[in-house]
Design an enzyme around this catalytic site. Structure first.
Site, short mmCIF file in Angstrom:
data_model
loop_
_atom_site.label_atom_id
_atom_site.label_comp_id
_atom_site.label_asym_id
_atom_site.label_seq_id
_atom_site.Cartn_x
_atom_site.Cartn_y
_atom_site.Cartn_z
N HIS A 154 -7.78 -5.15 -0.77
CA HIS A 154 -6.54 -4.39 -0.53
C HIS A 154 -5.53 -5.15 0.33
CE1 HIS A 154 -4.04 -0.85 -0.22
NE2 HIS A 154 -4.18 -0.79 1.09
N SER A 159 0.81 -1.21 0.00
CA SER A 159 0.00 0.00 0.00
C SER A 159 0.85 1.28 0.00
CB SER A 159 -0.97 -0.04 1.17
OG SER A 159 -1.97 0.91 0.98
N ASP A 217 -9.67 -4.03 -5.07
CA ASP A 217 -9.06 -3.10 -4.10
C ASP A 217 -9.84 -1.79 -4.13
OD1 ASP A 217 -7.39 -1.45 -2.60
OD2 ASP A 217 -5.56 -2.39 -3.37
#
Ligand code: 9J3
Length: 299
Positions: free
Chosen positions: A248, A169, A216
């Site tokens: 995600h 991320s 996501d």
């Protein structure tokens, strides 16, 4: 005969003698040691199979050592080093891995033993603050690599010329930014990368495998992973692997699809090990676990 020719001819003879001596010495080494190959000095471990890159554990036994946050001089938040115990084959390439926003090492820790057991030194780190932005995560990744190669207790086991970065991320955004900062890196693996400031990585020359998640909603691929992937020049080794039906945090837990391509990518580009090219090229097809896949074969 001109006066200068005799010394020249003598030098020529000396050169021939030196070349022959070197050739005999090289032949001697090769003959005495069947494992000596004039091919790739960075190759570690046996020839791979589909089963070996999908296995939960590779051929190397792994130990760990922790780095306290107080030991880093404030440059990153400490971490855990996973390293093969067998040093008989020489040094290993290494990667540092950083988690995402609000996350700690637990979000990436499955990759420590999974990758180290294939013959890499893996440094999973914490950030100074769990809110640090991608640019800060990039700086902390590179500081962690410097700590690993210069200060850590396993520094003698690490080949400082064969390093990589990875992260989840905001850590994936940091992975891409770190690649631009340090083009000498050999490989990068952003996982569900998120970056709001930098969208264009046309100046990224590090071989990059982006692992993306189809569903996501925090870092939608059309605003993050795909944008980043498309911005890297097609002349660079790059690969886009989108996990089908994944959210995600899909890469926060062990998954075989990611592992098999990540191991192949790291082997190919950190170890220059073309035994793994068969798993990357020709470009694999979509499947029940892969919603989209693309790369710039051949490599
Ligand atoms: O690191 C991440 O999981 C990115 C999350 C995110 O959307 O941050 C917004 C501040």
């Amino acid at each position: 005969m001109p006066p200068g020719s005799l010394p020249l001819r003598r030098f020529g003879h000396a050169l021939v003698v030196a070349i022959v001596a070197t050739a005999i010495a090289a032949y001697g080494i090769a003959a005495a040691n069947p494992s000596y190959a004039a091919t790739n000095p960075f190759e570690r471990g046996p020839a791979p199979t589909l089963a070996s890159i999908q296995a939960t554990t590779g051929p190397f036994a792994v130990s760990t050592t922790t780095v306290a946050s107080s030991a880093t001089g404030g440059r990153f938040g400490g971490g855990t080093i996973y390293f093969p115990t067998d040093t008989s084959q020489g040094t290993f390439g290494a990667i540092a891995i950083v988690p995402g926003f609000t996350e700690r090492q637990s979000s990436i820790s499955w990759l420590g033993p999974r990758l180290a057991s294939q013959g890499f030194v893996i440094f999973t780190i914490d950030t100074n603050s769990t809110g640090d932005n991608p640019t800060s995560r990039a700086t902390q990744l590179l500081a962690a690599l410097d700590y690993l190669t210069q200060t850590s207790s396993v520094r003698a086991e690490v080949d400082a010329s064969r390093l990589g970065v990875s992260g989840h991320s905001m850590g994936g955004g940091g992975t891409l930014e770190a690649s631009v900062s340090r083009p000498s890196l050999k490989a990068a693996v952003p996982m569900a990368p998120w970056d709001a400031n930098v969208k264009n990585f046309s100046n990224d020359s590090v071989p990059t495998l982006i692992v993306a998640a189809q569903n996501d909603t925090i870092a939608p691929v059309k605003q993050h992973a795909l944008v980043f992937y498309n911005s890297i020049p097609t002349t660079q080794p790059k690969m886009y692997l989108e996990l089908a039906g994944a959210s995600h945090t899909a890469t926060n837990h062990a998954n075989t699809t990611q592992a098999q391509y990540e191991i192949s990518w790291l082997k190919r580009f950190i170890d220059n090990d073309t035994r793994y090219t068969q798993f990357l090229c020709p470009t694999p097809s979509t499947s029940s676990t892969i919603s989209s896949i693309n790369n710039t074969c051949p490599f």
